[in-house]
Design a protein around this motif. Structure first.
Motif, PDB file in Angstrom:
ATOM      1  N   SER A   1      -8.182   9.146  -4.854  1.00 49.96           N
ATOM      2  CA  SER A   1      -7.202   8.057  -4.814  1.00 49.96           C
ATOM      3  C   SER A   1      -7.830   6.728  -5.216  1.00 49.96           C
ATOM      4  O   SER A   1      -7.156   5.873  -5.802  1.00 49.96           O
TER       5      SER A   1
ATOM      6  N   VAL B   1       8.143   1.068 -12.514  1.00 47.80           N
ATOM      7  CA  VAL B   1       6.920   1.853 -12.314  1.00 47.80           C
ATOM      8  C   VAL B   1       6.472   1.780 -10.849  1.00 47.80           C
ATOM      9  O   VAL B   1       6.047   2.782 -10.262  1.00 47.80           O
ATOM     10  N   GLU B   2       6.582   0.593 -10.248  1.00 53.50           N
ATOM     11  CA  GLU B   2       6.240   0.442  -8.827  1.00 53.50           C
ATOM     12  C   GLU B   2       7.119   1.327  -7.957  1.00 53.50           C
ATOM     13  O   GLU B   2       6.642   1.969  -7.019  1.00 53.50           O
TER      14      GLU B   2
ATOM     15  N   SER C   1       6.097   4.928  -8.250  1.00 50.60           N
ATOM     16  CA  SER C   1       4.844   5.214  -7.536  1.00 50.60           C
ATOM     17  C   SER C   1       5.056   5.340  -6.029  1.00 50.60           C
ATOM     18  O   SER C   1       4.235   5.944  -5.335  1.00 50.60           O
ATOM     19  N   ASP C   2       6.154   4.784  -5.515  1.00 53.05           N
ATOM     20  CA  ASP C   2       6.435   4.848  -4.075  1.00 53.05           C
ATOM     21  C   ASP C   2       7.321   6.036  -3.682  1.00 53.05           C
ATOM     22  O   ASP C   2       7.519   6.289  -2.489  1.00 53.05           O
TER      23      ASP C   2
ATOM     24  N   VAL D   1      -2.475   2.859  -3.697  1.00 46.28           N
ATOM     25  CA  VAL D   1      -1.915   1.996  -4.736  1.00 46.28           C
ATOM     26  C   VAL D   1      -1.354   0.714  -4.128  1.00 46.28           C
ATOM     27  O   VAL D   1      -1.629  -0.392  -4.608  1.00 46.28           O
TER      28      VAL D   1
ATOM     29  N   GLY E   1      -6.118   5.500  -8.207  1.00 46.70           N
ATOM     30  CA  GLY E   1      -5.159   4.566  -7.625  1.00 46.70           C
ATOM     31  C   GLY E   1      -5.501   3.111  -7.847  1.00 46.70           C
ATOM     32  O   GLY E   1      -4.612   2.285  -8.083  1.00 46.70           O
TER      33      GLY E   1
ATOM     34  N   PHE F   1      -4.682   1.892 -11.455  1.00 43.50           N
ATOM     35  CA  PHE F   1      -3.223   1.840 -11.564  1.00 43.50           C
ATOM     36  C   PHE F   1      -2.671   0.625 -10.821  1.00 43.50           C
ATOM     37  O   PHE F   1      -1.801  -0.096 -11.323  1.00 43.50           O
TER      38      PHE F   1
ATOM     39  N   PRO G   1       0.309   6.852  -2.883  1.00 46.75           N
ATOM     40  CA  PRO G   1       0.968   5.539  -2.822  1.00 46.75           C
ATOM     41  C   PRO G   1       0.333   4.566  -1.834  1.00 46.75           C
ATOM     42  O   PRO G   1       0.400   3.345  -2.037  1.00 46.75           O
TER      43      PRO G   1
END
Length: 261
Positions: A68, A91-92, A95-96, A152, A72, A75, A149
């Motif tokens: 990660s 995109v956010e 990713s969630d 990130v 991560g 990213f 996530p």
């Protein structure tokens, strides 16, 4: 306007009562589980299948945390820099998604990609005669899917909070994008990345739904606990759960201590 000290005191007392209730809600079941450990339960933890399951959970969740960081953090950096322009919010949101969906649903979805008939799974089997499902690789994939996530988001928010004047000054002095990332963003976000690692590790080690869909065997500790409970053996499942709880708390406190250092 007269200050009402009585109402302030009542507010503090009510909040204090709520706080104690929250603490009791968390501590009571965990303390009761730990108290289940006794000389009779030692034989459970000594079983090779139990040791293997706990080792799988600890090692693979740790590997998941390292992965990660590798995937991560870069990213998160791009997201914090609004790299995707008008699609950045989209995109956010994507990713969630793993946080918001049931993990059994995630497991089924992953099967369509990594299962023997899946896109990547079938390709792996045709080219290398290697079936991804039912392996530690499958477990790691499932763990990473549901926990990534957290890394990130932790790194992204930290990157966003860094003073942009530092970056402007570095660029004026001729620093490259890579050096800015390496010498400014990473050092100033180190604590957030460590915290993200702990969150990923904690989420990965506790994962059951997605893991059991991709790999019932080799078992992880949560799957082993469920398997024992499903066999109507509450004592065995409780003993495994108690030992896993102590290991997790010990590991968690150690990581928190190292982060503060």
């Amino acid at each position: 306007m007269k200050h009402n000290y009585l109402s302030d005191k009542a507010l503090k007392v009510s909040f204090l009562i709520i706080s104690f209730l929250v603490i009791f809600f968390i501590i009571a079941p965990l303390a009761r589980l730990v108290l289940f450990i006794n000389p009779k339960t030692v034989s459970v933890i000594e079983q090779s299948s139990v040791l293997e399951a706990i080792f799988n959970s600890l090692s693979l969740s740790f590997v998941c945390g390292l992965i990660s960081i590798v995937v991560g953090v870069p990213f998160a950096y791009l997201l914090s820099k609004n790299f995707f322009k008008r699609f950045n919010k989209l995109v956010e949101t994507i990713s969630d998604i793993p946080i918001s969906i049931p993990h059994t649903v995630a497991g089924i979805a992953l099967l369509f990609i990594y299962g023997k008939e899946g896109i990547i799974g079938s390709l792996s089997y045709k080219l290398f005669k290697f079936q991804i499902t039912g392996t530690r690789i499958a477990i790691t994939i499932a763990m990473l899917f549901v926990s990534l996530p957290y890394m990130v988001n932790a790194a992204k928010e930290s990157f966003k909070s860094i003073d942009k004047e530092l970056e402007k000054t570095a660029k004026m002095l001729g620093a490259s994008e890579f050096n800015i990332f390496k010498d400014i963003y990473l050092p100033l976000s180190k604590s957030a990345i460590y915290s993200g690692f702990i969150l990923v590790w904690a989420r990965a080690i506790s994962e059951f739904g997605a893991v059991v869909m991709l790999a019932y065997y080799p078992m992880t500790a949560p799957v082993k606990i469920y398997n024992a409970f499903n066999e109507m053996n509450l004592e065995t499942s409780a003993a495994i759960a108690a030992y896993l709880l102590l290991i997790c708390i010990g590991f968690f406190l150690t990581l928190r201590f190292l982060i503060k250092r």
